[in-house]
Enzyme design. Structure first.
Site, PDB file in Angstrom:
ATOM      1  N   ASN A 102       0.207  -1.359  -0.150  1.00 24.96           N
ATOM      2  CA  ASN A 102      -0.183  -0.077   0.239  1.00 24.96           C
ATOM      3  C   ASN A 102       1.095   1.505   0.029  1.00 24.96           C
ATOM      4  O   ASN A 102       2.047   1.054  -0.050  1.00 24.96           O
ATOM      5  CB  ASN A 102      -0.976  -0.029   0.831  1.00 24.96           C
ATOM      6  CG  ASN A 102      -0.354  -0.714   2.083  1.00 24.96           C
ATOM      7  OD1 ASN A 102       0.228  -0.505   3.042  1.00 24.96           O
ATOM      8  ND2 ASN A 102      -1.020  -2.153   2.295  1.00 24.96           N
TER       9      ASN A 102
ATOM     10  N   GLU B  86      -3.389  -2.471   6.489  1.00 25.08           N
ATOM     11  CA  GLU B  86      -2.147  -1.559   7.053  1.00 25.08           C
ATOM     12  C   GLU B  86      -2.184  -0.117   7.433  1.00 25.08           C
ATOM     13  O   GLU B  86      -1.089   0.502   7.348  1.00 25.08           O
ATOM     14  CB  GLU B  86      -1.201  -2.660   5.992  1.00 25.08           C
ATOM     15  CG  GLU B  86      -0.867  -3.666   6.681  1.00 25.08           C
ATOM     16  CD  GLU B  86      -0.608  -4.292   5.524  1.00 25.08           C
ATOM     17  OE1 GLU B  86      -0.736  -3.731   4.164  1.00 25.08           O
ATOM     18  OE2 GLU B  86       0.226  -5.465   5.776  1.00 25.08           O
TER      19      GLU B  86
ATOM     20  N   HIS C 148       4.234   0.098   1.835  1.00 28.77           N
ATOM     21  CA  HIS C 148       4.148  -0.150   2.043  1.00 28.77           C
ATOM     22  C   HIS C 148       4.184  -1.468   1.089  1.00 28.77           C
ATOM     23  O   HIS C 148       3.342  -2.141   0.136  1.00 28.77           O
ATOM     24  CB  HIS C 148       3.598  -0.716   3.564  1.00 28.77           C
ATOM     25  CG  HIS C 148       3.501  -2.356   3.760  1.00 28.77           C
ATOM     26  ND1 HIS C 148       4.850  -3.722   4.113  1.00 28.77           N
ATOM     27  CD2 HIS C 148       2.287  -3.511   3.830  1.00 28.77           C
ATOM     28  CE1 HIS C 148       3.995  -4.973   3.746  1.00 28.77           C
ATOM     29  NE2 HIS C 148       2.785  -4.826   3.707  1.00 28.77           N
TER      30      HIS C 148
HETATM   31 ZN   LIG Z   1       1.777  -6.248   3.753  1.00 28.70          ZN
END
Ligand SMILES: [Zn+2]
Length: 218
Positions: free
Chosen positions: A30, A78, A97
């Site tokens: 992400n 996340e 990420h």
């Molecule tokens: Zn991850």
């Protein structure tokens, strides 16, 4: 506080580029960016990067609560990792990420990626540290990442992947790609024999250069 003016466009562009470069698969990983008003634009959960459009992106506030989202879209699970990075580092405008193969190998072995290539420390700040283990999506992933990111542009997330920070999504993506390439080279070099470290004064000089760049970005 650093922010990104065209946050939506640059998050989407970096998301497509991250997929194109093979740094993630499908819907994993992400990307986010901090907007001038302090809110955060982040990629949605469960949308394939190939199909992703600007309207799919979600806006969350500084505590990770959704502020704006198209019907059926929710922010990445996340997101608290991203929120923790923006809270801890004023100069960070974007967080990425990802789960690149070689960097994740180091994360699974819970080994730091050593800054053993010339100039690496100039861009990343030094060895890429690996966090202690924290379950994916839990707040302690963010706490652990912030600790490992002190003075660094990237950190390995134990048994999981990589997090990189930068002034904007393009910069954070450059760090992601550089760390992945360095992980691949380090892994291969270790197969040939023990790594030869850079002279200490060289590493210190590069790391000092990184610190001064970080200091000038706020
Ligand atoms: Zn991850």
């Amino acid at each position: 506080v650093n922010f990104v003016h065209d946050a939506r466009q640059s998050v989407l562009a970096a998301a497509k580029e991250m997929l194109r470069r093979g740094l993630v698969e499908g819907t994993a990983g992400n990307i986010s960016a901090r907007q001038p008003d302090g809110t955060i634009v982040i990629t949605p959960a469960s949308v394939d990067y190939r199909d992703m459009e600007v309207d799919d992106l979600v806006v969350v506030d500084g505590s990770g609560e959704t502020v704006a989202a198209m019907d059926g879209r929710s922010p990445s699970s996340e997101r608290m990792l991203h929120v923790a990075c923006y809270r801890a580092f004023d100069d960070v405008g974007s967080v990425i990420h990802s789960h690149p193969v070689y960097a994740t190998m180091f994360a699974v072995a819970r080994l730091d990626i050593p800054a053993c290539i010339d100039e690496f420390a100039m861009y990343v700040g030094g060895d890429v540290r690996c966090t202690g283990y924290a379950q994916s999506g839990s707040p302690s992933v963010g706490d652990q990442a912030v600790k490992a990111l002190q003075g660094r542009a990237a950190a390995l997330i134990a048994n999981h992947g990589l997090v990189a920070v930068g002034s904007d999504p393009a910069a954070a993506l450059r760090i992601t790609a550089l760390v992945e390439r360095t992980a691949q080279i380090t892994w291969g070099a270790r197969a040939l024999g023990p790594l030869q470290p850079l002279p200490e004064h060289v590493r210190d000089a590069f790391a000092g250069h990184y610190r001064s760049l970080r200091g000038n970005t706020t």
